[in-house]
Design a protein around this motif. Structure first.
Motif, short mmCIF file in Angstrom:
data_model
loop_
_atom_site.label_atom_id
_atom_site.label_comp_id
_atom_site.label_asym_id
_atom_site.label_seq_id
_atom_site.Cartn_x
_atom_site.Cartn_y
_atom_site.Cartn_z
N THR A 192 -45.11 18.17 13.31
CA THR A 192 -46.16 19.01 13.86
C THR A 192 -47.55 18.65 13.37
OG1 THR A 192 -45.66 20.66 12.16
CG2 THR A 192 -44.66 20.97 14.33
N SER A 193 -47.65 17.93 12.27
CA SER A 193 -48.96 17.51 11.77
C SER A 193 -49.24 16.04 12.06
CB SER A 193 -49.07 17.76 10.26
OG SER A 193 -48.14 16.95 9.55
N ASP A 194 -48.28 15.34 12.68
CA ASP A 194 -48.45 13.93 12.97
C ASP A 194 -49.53 13.73 14.03
OD1 ASP A 194 -47.24 11.10 12.63
OD2 ASP A 194 -47.26 11.38 14.81
N ASN A 195 -50.32 12.67 13.88
CA ASN A 195 -51.41 12.38 14.81
C ASN A 195 -50.93 12.18 16.25
OD1 ASN A 195 -52.80 12.33 12.44
ND2 ASN A 195 -53.58 10.25 12.64
N VAL A 196 -49.74 11.64 16.40
CA VAL A 196 -49.22 11.33 17.73
C VAL A 196 -48.32 12.44 18.26
CG1 VAL A 196 -47.71 9.75 19.02
CG2 VAL A 196 -49.40 8.84 17.43
N PHE A 197 -47.35 12.87 17.47
CA PHE A 197 -46.35 13.83 17.95
C PHE A 197 -46.77 15.28 17.76
CE2 PHE A 197 -43.77 10.16 16.27
CZ PHE A 197 -43.54 9.58 17.51
N GLY A 198 -47.84 15.55 17.03
CA GLY A 198 -48.21 16.90 16.65
C GLY A 198 -48.61 17.81 17.79
N ASP A 199 -49.04 17.24 18.93
CA ASP A 199 -49.50 18.12 20.00
C ASP A 199 -48.38 18.97 20.60
OD1 ASP A 199 -48.28 15.89 21.04
OD2 ASP A 199 -49.79 15.48 22.58
N ASP A 200 -47.15 18.44 20.62
CA ASP A 200 -46.03 19.24 21.12
C ASP A 200 -44.79 19.12 20.24
OD1 ASP A 200 -45.15 16.70 21.66
OD2 ASP A 200 -44.87 16.99 23.82
N GLY A 201 -44.97 18.65 19.02
CA GLY A 201 -43.84 18.52 18.11
C GLY A 201 -42.89 17.41 18.49
N GLY A 202 -43.35 16.50 19.37
CA GLY A 202 -42.50 15.38 19.77
C GLY A 202 -41.33 15.78 20.64
N VAL A 203 -41.46 16.91 21.35
CA VAL A 203 -40.32 17.45 22.09
C VAL A 203 -39.79 16.47 23.13
CG1 VAL A 203 -41.81 18.62 23.78
CG2 VAL A 203 -39.50 19.46 23.37
N HIS A 204 -40.65 15.65 23.74
CA HIS A 204 -40.20 14.71 24.75
C HIS A 204 -39.97 13.31 24.18
CE1 HIS A 204 -40.88 17.70 27.78
NE2 HIS A 204 -42.16 17.79 27.48
N GLN A 205 -40.17 13.15 22.89
CA GLN A 205 -40.06 11.83 22.27
C GLN A 205 -39.09 11.78 21.10
OE1 GLN A 205 -44.36 12.54 22.40
NE2 GLN A 205 -44.57 10.34 22.20
N LEU A 206 -38.49 12.92 20.79
CA LEU A 206 -37.58 12.99 19.65
C LEU A 206 -36.19 12.52 20.06
CD1 LEU A 206 -37.25 13.91 16.69
CD2 LEU A 206 -36.58 16.15 17.57
N ALA A 207 -35.76 11.41 19.48
CA ALA A 207 -34.47 10.83 19.83
C ALA A 207 -33.32 11.66 19.28
CB ALA A 207 -34.38 9.41 19.27
N THR A 208 -32.20 11.58 19.95
CA THR A 208 -30.95 12.13 19.43
C THR A 208 -30.30 11.03 18.61
OG1 THR A 208 -30.63 13.54 21.37
CG2 THR A 208 -28.69 13.07 20.03
N VAL A 209 -30.04 11.30 17.34
CA VAL A 209 -29.52 10.27 16.43
C VAL A 209 -28.18 10.69 15.86
CG1 VAL A 209 -29.97 8.92 14.35
CG2 VAL A 209 -31.86 9.51 15.87
N THR A 210 -27.20 9.79 15.92
CA THR A 210 -25.89 10.02 15.34
C THR A 210 -25.58 8.90 14.36
OG1 THR A 210 -24.82 8.84 17.16
CG2 THR A 210 -25.03 11.22 17.39
N GLY A 211 -24.54 9.09 13.55
CA GLY A 211 -24.13 8.06 12.61
C GLY A 211 -24.50 8.40 11.18
N ASP A 212 -24.48 7.38 10.33
CA ASP A 212 -24.82 7.57 8.93
C ASP A 212 -25.33 6.26 8.36
OD1 ASP A 212 -22.49 5.97 8.00
OD2 ASP A 212 -21.33 7.70 8.69
N ALA A 213 -25.83 6.33 7.13
CA ALA A 213 -26.45 5.16 6.51
C ALA A 213 -25.43 4.06 6.21
CB ALA A 213 -27.17 5.57 5.22
N ALA A 214 -24.18 4.42 5.98
CA ALA A 214 -23.17 3.43 5.64
C ALA A 214 -22.75 2.59 6.84
CB ALA A 214 -21.95 4.12 5.04
N SER A 215 -22.50 3.25 7.97
CA SER A 215 -22.04 2.54 9.17
C SER A 215 -23.15 2.24 10.15
CB SER A 215 -20.95 3.37 9.87
OG SER A 215 -21.44 4.65 10.24
N GLY A 216 -24.33 2.83 9.94
CA GLY A 216 -25.45 2.63 10.83
C GLY A 216 -25.68 3.83 11.75
N PHE A 217 -26.88 3.90 12.28
CA PHE A 217 -27.26 5.00 13.17
C PHE A 217 -27.39 4.51 14.60
CE2 PHE A 217 -28.86 6.37 9.01
CZ PHE A 217 -28.44 7.69 8.97
N VAL A 218 -27.28 5.46 15.54
CA VAL A 218 -27.51 5.19 16.95
C VAL A 218 -28.51 6.22 17.46
CG1 VAL A 218 -26.51 5.05 19.26
CG2 VAL A 218 -25.18 4.27 17.27
#
Length: 303
Positions: free
Chosen positions: A270-296
Motif C-alpha cells: 500500500t505504500s509502494d510507488n507503483v502498487f500503492g494506488d490500489d494495493g496491487g489488486v490487479h497485479q498481485l500474482a497467485t503464488v504456490t510452492g515453497d523455497a525448497a521445491s520452488g514457487f509458481v
C-alpha cells in the motif's frame, strides 16, 4: 509516468522513474488491499444479483494489506487459500479487468534507456536464468516459474494468441543485468515468449530479491507479436507483477537473500510507488510452492 527524478543503482546513472527508485519515498497511502478488494467484490455481488447469476461463495477471504493470503503451500487448506487468493488478486478467476499501465523502470533493456537485448538472437527463450551469447552466468536463487495469461480487453477478454511478452526482473541481490555494477556484460533474467493459443506464456527464472524503496516485483511488456518485440515495434502494455508477502518471506529465508529480509520489512504494497494506488489488486500474482521445491506464480492480465 516519468517524474524526472534520478537514482543510482550500481553503475546506472541514466534517467530513472521514481516509481522504480530504490531510494525514492512516496507519501501516498490508501486504505489497504482488503478495503479495495472488499469494495470490488461487493460491486460484483450486486451485479450478479441483478442479473440473476449465482453469488460466489468467497468464504472467509480476508487478505492482509500486503497480499499475505496470495501464497500457499501444499495441503487442503492451501488449495482453498489459493482459490481465494486467486479471486482476490484478479488472476485466473477474474480476468475481466485491464492491468494498469506502469513504468518500465530505469533498467528495461529494451533500448529506451541504454542497452537493448530485444534485438539479440537469443532473447526469445523460456528459461531466463542464464546469460547468453558472450556469457553463460547463471543467476542464483530460489526457483520460480512465472505463468502469465494475456487477454484482449477489446474482445471481451478473450485469450490473446500470438502476442509476445518481454519479462525481466532483478536478481536475488536486487541488481539488474546490463545496468548494475559488475553486471554490465550479463543479460540474465530477461526473455521473450510468444503467447499460445490459450494466451499463455511460461518463464523459468529465480525469485527476485527486494531492494530498498520497492515492493518485490517483476516487469513485463506486451507486444502484438514476437516480430514487434524484437524489432523495436510498438508496446501494447507495460506493467509490473507484485509478489505476495508470504511467498517473499519464505523465499527470503533461503541463503543468499539476507539483504531482502530487511528491505521487505521496510516496505508494503500500500505504500509502494507503483502498487500503492490500489494495493496491487490487479497485479498481485497467485503464488504456490515453497523455497525448497520452488514457487509458481500465476497471473491473468488484460491488455
Amino acid at each position: 509516468m516519468d517524474t524526472g527524478k534520478g537514482i543510482e543503482m550500481g553503475s546506472a546513472t541514466a534517467r530513472h522513474d521514481t516509481n522504480d527508485n530504490p531510494d525514492g519515498n512516496d507519501d501516498r497511502h490508501d486504505r489497504g488491499l482488503a478495503f479495495d478488494v472488499g469494495t470490488l467484490l461487493e460491486r460484483r455481488r450486486a451485479l450478479q444479483l441483478l442479473s440473476g447469476a449465482a453469488v460466489f461463495a468467497i468464504g472467509a477471504c480476508a487478505a492482509g494489506q500486503d497480499g499475505t493470503t496470495a501464497t500457499t503451500t501444499s495441503g487442503t487448506s492451501s488449495t482453498t487459500a489459493a482459490a481465494d487468493a486467486s479471486a482476490m488478486a484478479g488472476s485466473s478467476t477474474t480476468p475481466s479487468s485491464e492491468v494498469p499501465d506502469e513504468t518500465g523502470g530505469p533498467y528495461p533493456g529494451d533500448g529506451s534507456n541504454g542497452p537493448n537485448v530485444l534485438d539479440d538472437s537469443g532473447i526469445v527463450r523460456p528459461d531466463i536464468t542464464t546469460s547468453y551469447a558472450t556469457s553463460t552466468t547463471r543467476a542464483q536463487g530460489v526457483p520460480l516459474t512465472v505463468n502469465l495469461t494475456v487477454t484482449d480487453t477489446a474482445k471481451g477478454y478473450a485469450a490473446l494468441a500470438g502476442a509476445a511478452v518481454y519479462l525481466w526482473h532483478c536478481d536475488r541481490d536486487g541488481n539488474y543485468s546490463l545496468y548494475s555494477q559488475g553486471l554490465e556484460n550479463e543479460n540474465y533474467l530477461r526473455g521473450v515468449q510468444e503467447t499460445s493459443a490459450a494466451g499463455t506464456v511460461t518463464f523459468t527464472t529465480v525469485f527476485p530479491g527486494a531492494y530498498s524503496g520497492r515492493w518485490p516485483h517483476i516487469h513485463f511488456e506486451v507486444y502484438a507479436s514476437v516480430e514487434d518485440a524484437t524489432s523495436s515495434g510498438p508496446i501494447v502494455k507495460t506493467s509490473q507483477i507484485a509478489l505476495p508477502r508470504a511467498a517473499c518471506e519464505q523465499a527470503y529465508a533461503a541463503s543468499g537473500y539476507e539483504r531482502s529480509v530487511e528491505n521487505l520489512q521496510g516496505s508494503s504494497l500500500t505504500s509502494d510507488n507503483v502498487f500503492g494506488d490500489d494495493g496491487g489488486v490487479h497485479q498481485l500474482a497467485t503464488v504456490t510452492g515453497d523455497a525448497a521445491s520452488g514457487f509458481v506464480a500465476n497471473l491473468t492480465i488484460g491488455v
